[in-house]
Design a protein around this motif. Sequence first.
Motif, PDB file in Angstrom:
ATOM      1  N   GLY A 112     -22.675  71.988 -15.588  1.00 51.90           N
ATOM      2  CA  GLY A 112     -22.277  70.902 -14.482  1.00 51.90           C
ATOM      3  C   GLY A 112     -22.087  69.366 -15.058  1.00 51.90           C
ATOM      4  O   GLY A 112     -21.315  68.763 -14.776  1.00 51.90           O
ATOM      5  N   LYS A 113     -22.871  69.314 -16.049  1.00 53.22           N
ATOM      6  CA  LYS A 113     -23.042  67.821 -16.604  1.00 53.22           C
ATOM      7  C   LYS A 113     -21.684  67.749 -17.343  1.00 53.22           C
ATOM      8  O   LYS A 113     -21.087  66.553 -17.251  1.00 53.22           O
ATOM      9  N   ALA A 114     -21.174  68.743 -18.071  1.00 54.02           N
ATOM     10  CA  ALA A 114     -19.805  68.475 -19.040  1.00 54.02           C
ATOM     11  C   ALA A 114     -18.677  68.379 -17.821  1.00 54.02           C
ATOM     12  O   ALA A 114     -17.915  67.533 -17.884  1.00 54.02           O
ATOM     13  N   VAL A 115     -18.730  69.303 -16.869  1.00 53.60           N
ATOM     14  CA  VAL A 115     -17.629  69.144 -15.909  1.00 53.60           C
ATOM     15  C   VAL A 115     -17.610  67.761 -15.243  1.00 53.60           C
ATOM     16  O   VAL A 115     -16.666  67.335 -14.899  1.00 53.60           O
ATOM     17  N   SER A 116     -18.761  67.429 -14.701  1.00 48.00           N
ATOM     18  CA  SER A 116     -18.848  66.118 -14.011  1.00 48.00           C
ATOM     19  C   SER A 116     -18.201  65.152 -14.900  1.00 48.00           C
ATOM     20  O   SER A 116     -17.435  64.157 -14.391  1.00 48.00           O
ATOM     21  N   THR A 138     -22.836  67.385  -7.784  1.00 46.78           N
ATOM     22  CA  THR A 138     -22.907  66.430  -6.586  1.00 46.78           C
ATOM     23  C   THR A 138     -22.526  65.080  -6.494  1.00 46.78           C
ATOM     24  O   THR A 138     -21.894  64.458  -5.849  1.00 46.78           O
ATOM     25  N   ILE A 139     -22.842  64.652  -7.858  1.00 47.30           N
ATOM     26  CA  ILE A 139     -22.587  63.085  -8.041  1.00 47.30           C
ATOM     27  C   ILE A 139     -21.007  62.879  -8.354  1.00 47.30           C
ATOM     28  O   ILE A 139     -20.244  62.217  -7.701  1.00 47.30           O
ATOM     29  N   ALA A 140     -20.442  64.070  -8.969  1.00 47.94           N
ATOM     30  CA  ALA A 140     -19.203  64.116  -9.136  1.00 47.94           C
ATOM     31  C   ALA A 140     -18.136  64.198  -7.589  1.00 47.94           C
ATOM     32  O   ALA A 140     -17.166  63.540  -7.426  1.00 47.94           O
ATOM     33  N   GLY A 141     -18.847  65.043  -6.687  1.00 48.96           N
ATOM     34  CA  GLY A 141     -18.438  65.073  -5.508  1.00 48.96           C
ATOM     35  C   GLY A 141     -18.323  63.761  -4.656  1.00 48.96           C
ATOM     36  O   GLY A 141     -17.336  63.233  -4.006  1.00 48.96           O
ATOM     37  N   ALA A 151     -21.696  70.358  -1.818  1.00 44.37           N
ATOM     38  CA  ALA A 151     -20.728  71.673  -1.538  1.00 44.37           C
ATOM     39  C   ALA A 151     -19.543  71.445  -2.240  1.00 44.37           C
ATOM     40  O   ALA A 151     -18.855  72.457  -3.037  1.00 44.37           O
ATOM     41  N   TYR A 152     -18.764  70.294  -2.253  1.00 37.79           N
ATOM     42  CA  TYR A 152     -17.616  69.836  -2.862  1.00 37.79           C
ATOM     43  C   TYR A 152     -17.913  70.184  -4.443  1.00 37.79           C
ATOM     44  O   TYR A 152     -16.971  70.449  -5.054  1.00 37.79           O
ATOM     45  N   GLY A 153     -19.010  69.574  -4.877  1.00 36.79           N
ATOM     46  CA  GLY A 153     -19.183  69.770  -6.382  1.00 36.79           C
ATOM     47  C   GLY A 153     -19.324  71.195  -6.929  1.00 36.79           C
ATOM     48  O   GLY A 153     -18.935  71.573  -7.728  1.00 36.79           O
ATOM     49  N   ILE A 154     -20.083  72.014  -6.082  1.00 35.31           N
ATOM     50  CA  ILE A 154     -20.116  73.603  -6.296  1.00 35.31           C
ATOM     51  C   ILE A 154     -18.720  73.899  -6.247  1.00 35.31           C
ATOM     52  O   ILE A 154     -18.473  74.973  -7.077  1.00 35.31           O
ATOM     53  N   LEU A 155     -17.832  73.673  -5.355  1.00 36.07           N
ATOM     54  CA  LEU A 155     -16.286  74.207  -5.452  1.00 36.07           C
ATOM     55  C   LEU A 155     -15.754  73.897  -6.737  1.00 36.07           C
ATOM     56  O   LEU A 155     -14.961  74.612  -7.365  1.00 36.07           O
ATOM     57  N   LEU A 182     -15.280  62.352 -13.761  1.00 34.95           N
ATOM     58  CA  LEU A 182     -15.680  61.120 -13.780  1.00 34.95           C
ATOM     59  C   LEU A 182     -14.288  60.412 -14.612  1.00 34.95           C
ATOM     60  O   LEU A 182     -13.824  59.342 -14.035  1.00 34.95           O
ATOM     61  N   LYS A 183     -14.224  60.824 -15.724  1.00 34.01           N
ATOM     62  CA  LYS A 183     -13.174  60.430 -16.705  1.00 34.01           C
ATOM     63  C   LYS A 183     -11.674  60.279 -15.956  1.00 34.01           C
ATOM     64  O   LYS A 183     -10.953  59.461 -15.992  1.00 34.01           O
ATOM     65  N   LYS A 184     -11.413  61.418 -15.282  1.00 38.32           N
ATOM     66  CA  LYS A 184     -10.303  61.575 -14.776  1.00 38.32           C
ATOM     67  C   LYS A 184      -9.970  60.588 -13.444  1.00 38.32           C
ATOM     68  O   LYS A 184      -9.098  60.094 -13.254  1.00 38.32           O
ATOM     69  N   VAL A 185     -11.246  60.403 -12.594  1.00 34.78           N
ATOM     70  CA  VAL A 185     -10.959  59.795 -11.774  1.00 34.78           C
ATOM     71  C   VAL A 185     -10.923  58.049 -12.221  1.00 34.78           C
ATOM     72  O   VAL A 185      -9.955  57.309 -11.629  1.00 34.78           O
ATOM     73  N   LYS A 186     -11.531  57.651 -13.353  1.00 36.77           N
ATOM     74  CA  LYS A 186     -11.335  56.670 -13.647  1.00 36.77           C
ATOM     75  C   LYS A 186      -9.764  56.256 -14.119  1.00 36.77           C
ATOM     76  O   LYS A 186      -9.151  55.436 -13.922  1.00 36.77           O
TER      77      LYS A 186
END
Length: 295
Positions: A6-10, A275-278, A145-149, A14-18
């Motif tokens: 999850g750490k790497a995917v998050s 969760t934070i990514a969500g 839940a969004y983060g899990i998806l 975040l990079k993509k959102v930026k």
Amino acid sequence: MKLLDGKAVSKEILKKVKTDIDHHIEKKHLGYNLSRPSIAIVMVGENAASESYVRGKIKACDKAEINHKVIRFEESISTFELISEIKKLNKSHFDGFIVQLPLPDHIDPNSIINEISAYKDIDGFHPLNFGKMALGQKSMRPATAYGILKLLQHYDIQTNSQHVVVIGRSNIVGKPISIMLGNDFEVGRSTVTSCDIHTPKALLKEESRKADIVIVAVGKPGFLTSDMIKEGAVVIDVGINRLDSGKLVGDCDFEDVSQKASYLTPVPGGVGPMTIAGLILNTYEAWKMKNLIED
Ligand SMILES: NC(=O)c1ccc[n+]([C@@H]2O[C@H](COP(=O)([O-])OP(=O)(O)OC[C@H]3O[C@@H](n4cnc5c(N)ncnc54)[C@H](O)[C@@H]3O)[C@@H](O)[C@H]2O)c1
């Protein structure tokens, strides 16, 4: 067994959102210069776990270059006073805000969540957003839940026609993930069994042993053991429990479950960062909505 990182995917999200925010700002929108998204985090009283979660959220905002402000209130604040502050935030320049849970015992969290503008509800807990999510409409989605998806999607784990057992049925985790996985979307279309404290233990075990994917969110260390899953099951451990030793663990007996699972989320470093990514994805949605940016 493969760890779901999850750490790497998050970090990637975040990079993509930026980059996406940069892109909108550079090209301007409707001829206007856009400012970067900004959010507020409301904290009431003092809670060591909440302080740590908020530090994680601030770090994520910094990575996505989202402006943030932590607004603190005394533990003794009344429900009425807190609602007045929420109403001010609804009208403020912030694109979104969260009220960090749990709140002190004298404040009913629902009475606060219901007052947050659905447009600024980046936790995705407001009844309007929850209702839209349940109906499969575009909305801010409950962040865990969004983060899990997103994690399942990243690892290309099939959910279509799969049997998912969700253990735990809270409004913030178990219930929304059960609904979202049952919705008719690419990451969804699952046959979902939802269990809670009232599910007889034998029935719960009978179901979880048949499941292709088991999601456990009960808040009890060592709850899920290998005899409760089938060989090759995907296991998503949402729990965050601090042991007396200070060690952070999930709801799985990690060593035991890892012998039988095909994929497993570590704690820490699994669902927590997702969760934070969500939350960051919801912030980006709120910002786009406010600025009338369509995808
Ligand atoms: N990783 C994250 O980002 C994240 C986010 C939210 C919550 N959490 C963690 O997830 C866990 C659950 O959080 P929550 O807010 O949903 O908790 P909660 O206490 O609100 O809900 C727990 C749920 O588990 C069920 N439950 C309890 N004992 C059970 C049992 N023996 N059998 C079946 N069901 C049982 C309850 O009925 C309830 O539905 C906690 O450890 C919490 O810290 C993690």
